[in-house]
Structures are given as C-alpha cells and as structure tokens.
Design a protein around this motif. Structure first.
Motif, PDB file in Angstrom:
ATOM      1  N   GLU A 164     -12.437 -11.424  17.296  1.00 27.65           N
ATOM      2  CA  GLU A 164     -11.550 -10.927  17.543  1.00 27.65           C
ATOM      3  C   GLU A 164     -11.492 -12.552  18.395  1.00 27.65           C
ATOM      4  N   PRO A 165     -10.414 -13.590  17.755  1.00 26.12           N
ATOM      5  CA  PRO A 165     -10.410 -15.182  18.218  1.00 26.12           C
ATOM      6  C   PRO A 165      -9.920 -14.813  19.321  1.00 26.12           C
ATOM      7  N   GLN A 166     -10.429 -16.254  19.640  1.00 27.04           N
ATOM      8  CA  GLN A 166     -10.610 -16.989  21.014  1.00 27.04           C
ATOM      9  C   GLN A 166     -10.247 -18.732  21.486  1.00 27.04           C
ATOM     10  N   VAL A 167      -9.339 -18.345  22.595  1.00 26.97           N
ATOM     11  CA  VAL A 167      -9.135 -19.816  22.621  1.00 26.97           C
ATOM     12  C   VAL A 167      -9.706 -20.334  23.887  1.00 26.97           C
ATOM     13  N   THR A 168     -10.657 -21.347  23.607  1.00 26.06           N
ATOM     14  CA  THR A 168     -11.588 -22.588  24.526  1.00 26.06           C
ATOM     15  C   THR A 168     -10.832 -23.600  24.418  1.00 26.06           C
ATOM     16  N   LEU A 169     -10.926 -24.116  25.459  1.00 22.13           N
ATOM     17  CA  LEU A 169     -10.008 -25.418  26.137  1.00 22.13           C
ATOM     18  C   LEU A 169     -10.925 -26.136  26.370  1.00 22.13           C
ATOM     19  N   ASP A 170     -11.218 -27.694  25.894  1.00 19.23           N
ATOM     20  CA  ASP A 170     -11.659 -28.573  26.227  1.00 19.23           C
ATOM     21  C   ASP A 170     -11.439 -29.299  27.325  1.00 19.23           C
ATOM     22  N   PRO A 171     -12.411 -29.051  28.499  1.00 19.53           N
ATOM     23  CA  PRO A 171     -12.523 -29.448  29.733  1.00 19.53           C
ATOM     24  C   PRO A 171     -12.368 -30.981  29.832  1.00 19.53           C
ATOM     25  N   HIS A 172     -12.740 -31.547  28.905  1.00 24.08           N
ATOM     26  CA  HIS A 172     -12.478 -32.954  29.140  1.00 24.08           C
ATOM     27  C   HIS A 172     -11.004 -33.430  28.572  1.00 24.08           C
ATOM     28  N   SER A 173     -10.664 -32.856  28.022  1.00 18.27           N
ATOM     29  CA  SER A 173      -8.775 -32.951  27.902  1.00 18.27           C
ATOM     30  C   SER A 173      -7.708 -32.597  28.679  1.00 18.27           C
ATOM     31  N   LEU A 174      -8.476 -31.528  29.801  1.00 15.90           N
ATOM     32  CA  LEU A 174      -7.716 -31.396  30.556  1.00 15.90           C
ATOM     33  C   LEU A 174      -7.168 -31.420  32.181  1.00 15.90           C
ATOM     34  N   ASN A 175      -6.205 -32.117  32.611  1.00 12.13           N
ATOM     35  CA  ASN A 175      -5.459 -32.710  33.904  1.00 12.13           C
ATOM     36  C   ASN A 175      -7.085 -31.666  34.270  1.00 12.13           C
ATOM     37  N   PRO A 176      -6.710 -32.300  35.853  1.00 12.83           N
ATOM     38  CA  PRO A 176      -7.080 -31.359  37.358  1.00 12.83           C
ATOM     39  C   PRO A 176      -6.528 -29.652  37.738  1.00 12.83           C
ATOM     40  N   VAL A 177      -5.367 -30.293  37.295  1.00  9.04           N
ATOM     41  CA  VAL A 177      -4.207 -28.821  37.702  1.00  9.04           C
ATOM     42  C   VAL A 177      -4.976 -27.456  36.356  1.00  9.04           C
ATOM     43  N   GLU A 178      -4.691 -28.134  35.490  1.00 10.20           N
ATOM     44  CA  GLU A 178      -5.129 -27.546  33.875  1.00 10.20           C
ATOM     45  C   GLU A 178      -6.121 -26.824  34.478  1.00 10.20           C
ATOM     46  N   GLU A 179      -6.951 -27.896  34.769  1.00 18.13           N
ATOM     47  CA  GLU A 179      -8.445 -27.428  35.130  1.00 18.13           C
ATOM     48  C   GLU A 179      -8.682 -26.482  36.202  1.00 18.13           C
ATOM     49  N   LYS A 180      -8.198 -26.574  36.852  1.00 16.26           N
ATOM     50  CA  LYS A 180      -7.949 -25.080  38.022  1.00 16.26           C
ATOM     51  C   LYS A 180      -7.550 -23.819  37.414  1.00 16.26           C
ATOM     52  N   LEU A 181      -6.301 -24.082  36.008  1.00 15.69           N
ATOM     53  CA  LEU A 181      -5.834 -22.757  35.565  1.00 15.69           C
ATOM     54  C   LEU A 181      -6.670 -22.480  34.501  1.00 15.69           C
ATOM     55  N   ARG A 182      -7.825 -22.713  34.374  1.00 19.12           N
ATOM     56  CA  ARG A 182      -8.085 -22.744  32.809  1.00 19.12           C
ATOM     57  C   ARG A 182      -8.868 -21.649  32.478  1.00 19.12           C
ATOM     58  N   GLY A 183      -9.265 -20.980  33.666  1.00 21.31           N
ATOM     59  CA  GLY A 183     -10.142 -19.521  32.911  1.00 21.31           C
ATOM     60  C   GLY A 183      -8.375 -18.222  32.464  1.00 21.31           C
ATOM     61  N   PRO A 184      -7.449 -18.420  33.190  1.00 24.32           N
ATOM     62  CA  PRO A 184      -6.697 -18.016  32.976  1.00 24.32           C
ATOM     63  C   PRO A 184      -5.045 -17.318  31.812  1.00 24.32           C
TER      64      PRO A 184
END
Length: 89
Positions: free
Chosen positions: A3-23
């Motif tokens: 199953e494909p998974q999406v993983t976000l690059d933590p270095h490209s996220l703003n603070p709000v996106e980082e807090k919501l990264r898992g969901p």
C-alpha cells in the motif's frame, strides 16, 4: 504491491503543518490508497502517464479542497505506484 504511503518532509513544513503532520500523512495516505485501489480494479490498459495523472486526480478528489490544493506529491514516487499498477496487468 504494498500500500502506498505519503510521508511529508518535516523540513518543508511550517509550524502548524508540523503539529498536524501525523494526521495529515494518514489522510493523504488513505486518499492515495483509495485512489490506487479504484484504479487497480478499473485498469483497462492505460499508459503509465495516464495512470499517474489518474492517481493524482483521484487522490486529490478524496481530500478536503484546502488540503488537495496544497498536495504536490513527488512525481517520481507517484509514477512508481502507477508503474506497479500497469505491471500487474
């Protein structure tokens, strides 16, 4: 095919996106997996490029419009999922 998974690059996220990264990763992965399943079951000989575009559109269709607007997956990785779909037939 795994199953494909999406993983976000933590270095490209703003603070709000980082807090919501898992969901956010879970929601993006779920939408991509649903699109993959639909395309895999309805595959009718389309090219890899067509399947790649179908994956992108199908994934975005399964997301809230605000999230879909900001979803810009790595084309190479999305293409790998498309290649796996095409190779199975």
């Amino acid at each position: 095919m795994a199953e494909p998974q999406v993983t976000l690059d933590p270095h490209s996220l703003n603070p709000v996106e980082e807090k919501l990264r898992g969901p956010l990763e879970e929601q993006l992965s779920s939408a991509l997996q649903a699109a993959t399943d639909r395309i895999r079951h309805g595959y009718a000989g389309q090219s890899v490029d067509e399947v790649t575009q179908m994956l992108l559109e199908g994934t975005k269709a399964g997301l809230h419009p605000d999230i879909a607007e900001g979803f810009h997956p790595d084309h190479y990785q999305l293409r790998q999922v498309a290649e796996a779909i095409v190779a199975r037939r």
